[in-house]
Scaffold this active site. Structure first.
Site, PDB file in Angstrom:
ATOM      1  N   GLY A  44       0.828  -1.191   0.000  1.00 61.78           N
ATOM      2  CA  GLY A  44       0.000   0.000   0.000  1.00 61.78           C
ATOM      3  C   GLY A  44       0.861   1.238   0.000  1.00 61.78           C
ATOM      4  N   GLY A  45       0.207   2.398   0.101  1.00 57.12           N
ATOM      5  CA  GLY A  45       0.935   3.648   0.049  1.00 57.12           C
ATOM      6  C   GLY A  45       1.891   3.831   1.213  1.00 57.12           C
ATOM      7  N   MET A  46       1.601   3.212   2.345  1.00 60.16           N
ATOM      8  CA  MET A  46       2.414   3.408   3.533  1.00 60.16           C
ATOM      9  C   MET A  46       3.501   2.358   3.684  1.00 60.16           C
ATOM     10  SD  MET A  46       1.002   3.802   7.404  1.00 60.16           S
ATOM     11  CE  MET A  46       2.101   3.735   8.806  1.00 60.16           C
ATOM     12  N   VAL A  49       2.935  -5.564   3.556  1.00 60.53           N
ATOM     13  CA  VAL A  49       2.530  -6.605   4.487  1.00 60.53           C
ATOM     14  C   VAL A  49       3.088  -7.930   3.984  1.00 60.53           C
ATOM     15  CG1 VAL A  49       0.616  -7.866   5.552  1.00 60.53           C
ATOM     16  CG2 VAL A  49       0.431  -5.397   5.169  1.00 60.53           C
ATOM     17  N   LYS A  64       3.647  -6.042   9.125  1.00 58.23           N
ATOM     18  CA  LYS A  64       3.337  -4.789   8.436  1.00 58.23           C
ATOM     19  C   LYS A  64       4.496  -3.830   8.664  1.00 58.23           C
ATOM     20  CE  LYS A  64      -0.410  -1.344   8.318  1.00 58.23           C
ATOM     21  NZ  LYS A  64      -1.768  -1.046   8.865  1.00 58.23           N
ATOM     22  N   ASP A 158     -11.626   5.286   9.657  1.00 55.81           N
ATOM     23  CA  ASP A 158     -11.388   4.880   8.274  1.00 55.81           C
ATOM     24  C   ASP A 158     -12.075   3.542   7.997  1.00 55.81           C
ATOM     25  OD1 ASP A 158     -10.374   5.179   5.707  1.00 55.81           O
ATOM     26  OD2 ASP A 158      -8.498   4.148   6.163  1.00 55.81           O
TER      27      ASP A 158
END
Length: 201
Positions: A44-46, A49, A64, A158
């Site tokens: 993902g963007g961050m 995983v 993660k 979220d």
């Protein structure tokens, strides 16, 4: 086979088997703390995983990690990931993903958590046809996870189908507490100004 597990701040995208490995991807067998990397299961963007193995407790877990080249300032990325770990650790409920550990890997921060062998609620809804009763049961289980977070004084902020995992056995986990707030906590400017929380012991 390719699976998807706990989500990041953007939808996860499993890497096709024949796709070249990105330079940042950890190869199978890499040691992250006491954990051994098995495979990348989502990005993902961050960050990423990974499926990993915990030899101490003989179980498969999810790791993660924040991206080494995260676009946001590194301190904010670390603070957000650690805040997520601390938030989830406050909630003990069968419908909330379980955090086992936090730590560092070089300059990167990781969370070791329960491995959910399944896909997101979005994937589940888009898959085979489901009855109204089946859909209500899954959504109700997710609602119980949210209620448990609220009871612990947390607001997810979220919640969406991408942040709910449905395991192969039908069990449901609410995930991705990266934007979590304590009830009554101010929003304005807090994330940018708050110092990173301390790593869990």
């Amino acid at each position: 086979d390719e699976t998807r597990t706990v989500s990041l701040d953007t939808p996860l995208s499993p890497r096709p088997r024949d796709a070249p490995r990105p330079a940042s991807e950890l190869p199978r067998g890499t040691s992250v703390g006491r954990y051994t990397v098995l495979a990348l299961v989502g990005r993902g963007g961050m960050g990423e995983v990974y499926a990993a193995y915990d030899p101490k407790l003989d179980r498969k877990i999810a790791l993660k990690l924040i991206a080494a080249d995260a676009s946001r300032p590194e301190a904010r990325a670390e603070a957000r990931l650690l805040r997520e770990a601390q938030a989830i650790a406050k909630v003990s409920h069968p419908n909330v993903v379980t955090v086992h550990d936090t730590g560092t890997f070089g300059a990167r921060v990781f969370i070791a958590m329960e491995f959910v062998d399944g896909g997101t609620l979005k994937d589940w809804l888009a898959g085979a046809a489901h009855t109204r009763a089946e859909i209500l049961a899954i959504v109700a289980a997710a609602a119980l996870g949210l209620a448990a977070a609220h009871a612990a004084g947390l607001v997810h902020r979220d919640f969406k189908p991408l942040n709910v995992m449905v395991a192969g056995d039908g069990t449901v986990r609410v995930t991705d507490f990266g934007l979590v707030r304590q009830l009554g906590q101010a929003d304005a400017g807090e994330e940018a100004e708050a110092p990173p929380p301390a790593l869990a012991a």
